[in-house]
Design a protein around this motif. Structure first.
Motif, mmCIF file in Angstrom:
data_model
loop_
_atom_site.group_PDB
_atom_site.id
_atom_site.type_symbol
_atom_site.label_atom_id
_atom_site.label_comp_id
_atom_site.label_asym_id
_atom_site.label_seq_id
_atom_site.Cartn_x
_atom_site.Cartn_y
_atom_site.Cartn_z
ATOM 1 N N THR A 167 0.836 -1.204 0.000
ATOM 2 C CA THR A 167 0.000 0.000 0.000
ATOM 3 C C THR A 167 0.869 1.251 0.000
ATOM 4 N N LYS A 168 0.209 2.400 -0.119
ATOM 5 C CA LYS A 168 0.947 3.663 -0.029
ATOM 6 C C LYS A 168 1.543 3.861 1.350
ATOM 7 N N ASP A 169 0.940 3.233 2.356
ATOM 8 C CA ASP A 169 1.424 3.394 3.731
ATOM 9 C C ASP A 169 2.593 2.476 4.056
ATOM 10 N N ASN A 170 2.678 1.307 3.387
ATOM 11 C CA ASN A 170 3.732 0.364 3.790
ATOM 12 C C ASN A 170 4.796 0.109 2.729
ATOM 13 N N PHE A 171 4.697 0.738 1.536
ATOM 14 C CA PHE A 171 5.629 0.360 0.471
ATOM 15 C C PHE A 171 7.076 0.721 0.792
ATOM 16 N N LYS A 172 7.285 1.769 1.569
ATOM 17 C CA LYS A 172 8.670 2.130 1.895
ATOM 18 C C LYS A 172 9.325 1.056 2.752
ATOM 19 N N GLU A 173 8.551 0.484 3.668
ATOM 20 C CA GLU A 173 9.097 -0.580 4.510
ATOM 21 C C GLU A 173 9.246 -1.889 3.734
ATOM 22 N N LYS A 174 8.293 -2.197 2.867
ATOM 23 C CA LYS A 174 8.306 -3.480 2.165
ATOM 24 C C LYS A 174 9.164 -3.473 0.914
ATOM 25 N N VAL A 175 9.126 -2.357 0.183
ATOM 26 C CA VAL A 175 9.741 -2.325 -1.146
ATOM 27 C C VAL A 175 11.149 -1.747 -1.127
ATOM 28 N N TRP A 176 11.366 -0.686 -0.411
ATOM 29 C CA TRP A 176 12.642 0.013 -0.494
ATOM 30 C C TRP A 176 13.822 -0.797 0.020
ATOM 31 N N VAL A 177 13.586 -1.814 0.819
ATOM 32 C CA VAL A 177 14.693 -2.643 1.333
ATOM 33 C C VAL A 177 15.131 -3.702 0.325
ATOM 34 N N LEU A 178 14.352 -3.905 -0.725
ATOM 35 C CA LEU A 178 14.660 -4.951 -1.700
ATOM 36 C C LEU A 178 15.786 -4.507 -2.638
ATOM 37 N N PRO A 179 16.564 -5.461 -3.167
ATOM 38 C CA PRO A 179 17.607 -5.092 -4.141
ATOM 39 C C PRO A 179 16.989 -4.451 -5.374
ATOM 40 N N ALA A 180 17.698 -3.528 -5.970
ATOM 41 C CA ALA A 180 17.166 -2.749 -7.092
ATOM 42 C C ALA A 180 16.775 -3.629 -8.272
ATOM 43 N N ASN A 181 17.452 -4.769 -8.448
ATOM 44 C CA ASN A 181 17.128 -5.618 -9.606
ATOM 45 C C ASN A 181 15.856 -6.435 -9.402
ATOM 46 N N ASP A 182 15.186 -6.286 -8.252
ATOM 47 C CA ASP A 182 13.851 -6.869 -8.101
ATOM 48 C C ASP A 182 12.790 -6.047 -8.822
ATOM 49 N N LEU A 183 13.141 -4.809 -9.177
ATOM 50 C CA LEU A 183 12.191 -3.905 -9.838
ATOM 51 C C LEU A 183 12.108 -4.242 -11.322
ATOM 52 N N LEU A 184 10.910 -4.190 -11.860
ATOM 53 C CA LEU A 184 10.710 -4.472 -13.282
ATOM 54 C C LEU A 184 11.592 -3.566 -14.136
ATOM 55 N N TYR A 185 12.274 -4.161 -15.099
ATOM 56 C CA TYR A 185 13.170 -3.487 -16.046
ATOM 57 C C TYR A 185 14.510 -3.060 -15.473
ATOM 58 N N VAL A 186 14.844 -3.529 -14.289
ATOM 59 C CA VAL A 186 16.226 -3.397 -13.832
ATOM 60 C C VAL A 186 16.883 -4.752 -14.083
ATOM 61 N N GLY A 187 17.454 -4.895 -15.268
ATOM 62 C CA GLY A 187 18.106 -6.145 -15.640
ATOM 63 C C GLY A 187 19.551 -6.163 -15.196
ATOM 64 N N ARG A 188 20.270 -7.171 -15.687
ATOM 65 C CA ARG A 188 21.655 -7.364 -15.253
ATOM 66 C C ARG A 188 22.534 -6.164 -15.583
ATOM 67 N N ALA A 189 22.423 -5.662 -16.824
ATOM 68 C CA ALA A 189 23.279 -4.545 -17.239
ATOM 69 C C ALA A 189 22.938 -3.272 -16.467
ATOM 70 N N THR A 190 21.632 -2.983 -16.314
ATOM 71 C CA THR A 190 21.220 -1.782 -15.578
ATOM 72 C C THR A 190 21.629 -1.872 -14.119
ATOM 73 N N PHE A 191 21.462 -3.051 -13.513
ATOM 74 C CA PHE A 191 21.837 -3.231 -12.105
ATOM 75 C C PHE A 191 23.339 -3.039 -11.914
ATOM 76 N N SER A 192 24.114 -3.496 -12.890
ATOM 77 C CA SER A 192 25.566 -3.303 -12.818
ATOM 78 C C SER A 192 25.917 -1.819 -12.841
ATOM 79 N N LYS A 193 25.244 -1.042 -13.695
ATOM 80 C CA LYS A 193 25.474 0.406 -13.743
ATOM 81 C C LYS A 193 25.060 1.063 -12.437
#
Length: 412
Positions: A167-193
């Protein structure tokens, strides 16, 4: 009012369907794999038992066997997967008319206008998961959120057979701690950059200046910053709506590394015939031809050229594709080849010409329509070019029928 978006992901879809059809392998490590004889020998999907041994999608068969000596390989059955995918979408359509596929095993649903009938996002998600289990015999993980990006992220967070709410209330706690390459369209090359920029988590990405991200990653940097901050506003498409077709193509991995020009000619002709037939099926003409080449060292490149006239004929596609190949001949033998028709136009946009070449091209296109009819009735190999008989190994390819279904792009 915030939207209520669901993302349903059928767990280990290909492998789960295969285990349904073969109870003898249900409690064994199973992987759906390509044909090793045709050098498509990689893992396409695996069940959780195989995953526990470290088997990954994309592993070569020998790598999977090293990790899990008792693994059972089964060939893909795309007709089965298409049927189960269709049945899953029929379940989703009971709750909303906004159902957007993301490949065979994933769908977004917007139930914002259905909550008074069926309940909130969590209740609908749990009901959908139970129905998929009862009616299809497979499991699904469902993410619930106020945008498509976080809904998909939620479906990835707990597997199998789980509901995750962001939700808008919990996404910072749930989402922001995850590695950036868990996000859609952050592939291997983008994650390396991103790592080089000291951006490791989705929270790091959200906190980075978007102007700096645009400088480093281009326009995609702004998009990823918006995704990480929960600002995605993209809509869920309605059932049976399709994105505009921008190109039509086919590619194949060759049964052996090819360096002889005649072998390349045969493969390009087969691919161009497939692309031309699909152009005619869709009512399009190509203005540009693009080829894709990958050598035995897995180095790949793309090159393209403009056609003299818009066409849906394989001869014109082939002549242009082959001329592009000869102008860009690789240093090493080829492992894979692809052909794509681009810059498409419809018949009403086709400019006629009095030139003799144009009239000959139109006559050849009519001949190919007759060939299409023969192949539809009697099969692809019922009629072939004489040049195909020179190499039965290479010409034993029906790229239209064997065409693998790939995930639909989020970026339409």
């Amino acid at each position: 009012m915030d939207r209520i978006i669901l993302h349903s992901d059928l767990n280990n879809f290909y492998a789960s369907v295969e285990c349904l059809y073969n109870p003898a392998i249900r409690n064994k490590p199973v992987a759906v794999a390509g044909d090793i004889e045709k050098r498509h020998g990689i893992i396409l999907a695996k069940n959780y038992i195989a995953k526990a041994y470290g088997v990954k999608t994309g592993d070569a068969l020998w790598q999977a066997r090293d990790k899990c000596p008792d693994i059972v390989f089964v060939p893909p059955s795309y007709d089965k997967y298409l049927n189960y995918s269709k049945m899953a979408r029929e379940i989703y359509s009971d709750y909303t008319n906004q159902v957007e596929s993301f490949g065979l095993d994933e769908c977004w649903l917007d139930i914002s206008n259905s909550t008074q009938l069926f309940g909130d996002g969590e209740r609908v998600s749990n009901e959908i998961r139970q129905r998929i289990k009862d009616e299809l015999g497979v499991t699904a993980s469902v993410g619930v959120s106020y945008n498509k990006i976080f809904a998909k992220l939620g479906s990835d967070m707990k597997k199998p057979d789980a509901t995750t709410i962001i939700t808008k209330d919990n996404f910072k706690e749930k989402v922001w701690v995850l590695p950036a390459n868990d996000l859609l369209y952050v592939g291997r090359a983008t994650f390396s950059k991103l790592r080089k920029l000291n951006v490791h988590t989705i929270g790091d990405l959200a906190a980075t200046n978007p102007k700096f991200l645009k400088q480093e990653l281009g326009i995609n940097g702004i998009m990823l910053w918006q995704f990480s901050n929960g600002l995605d506003q993209s809509k869920v498409s309605e059932i049976n709506s399709y994105p505009a077709i921008k190109s039509i193509g086919n590619s194949t991995t060759l049964p052996y590394d090819v360096s002889i020009e005649e072998d390349v000619r045969i493969t390009l002709y087969i691919l161009c015939e497939s692309v031309a037939e699909r152009l005619r099926d869709s009512g399009f003409f190509a203005n540009t031809v693009q080829i894709w080449l990958r050598d035995k060292n897995l180095f790949s490149c793309e090159r393209q050229g403009k056609l003299l006239f818009p066409t849906c004929g394989s001869n014109e596609l082939f002549e242009k594709a082959f001329s592009i190949y000869k102008a860009n001949k690789p240093h090493f033998a080829l492992r894979s080849i692809g052909v794509r028709a681009c810059n498409l136009s419809v018949s009403s946009q086709r400019q006629l010409s009095c030139l003799g070449e144009f009239e000959i091209m139109v006559k050849k296109e009519k001949l190919e329509i007759a060939v299409d009819d023969i192949r539809r009735r009697f099969g692809h190999f019922s009629i072939q070019r004489a040049s195909m008989l020179v190499n039965p190994v290479l010409s034993n390819l029906d790229p239209k029928t064997d065409h693998v279904i790939h995930p639909v792009s989020f970026l339409k």
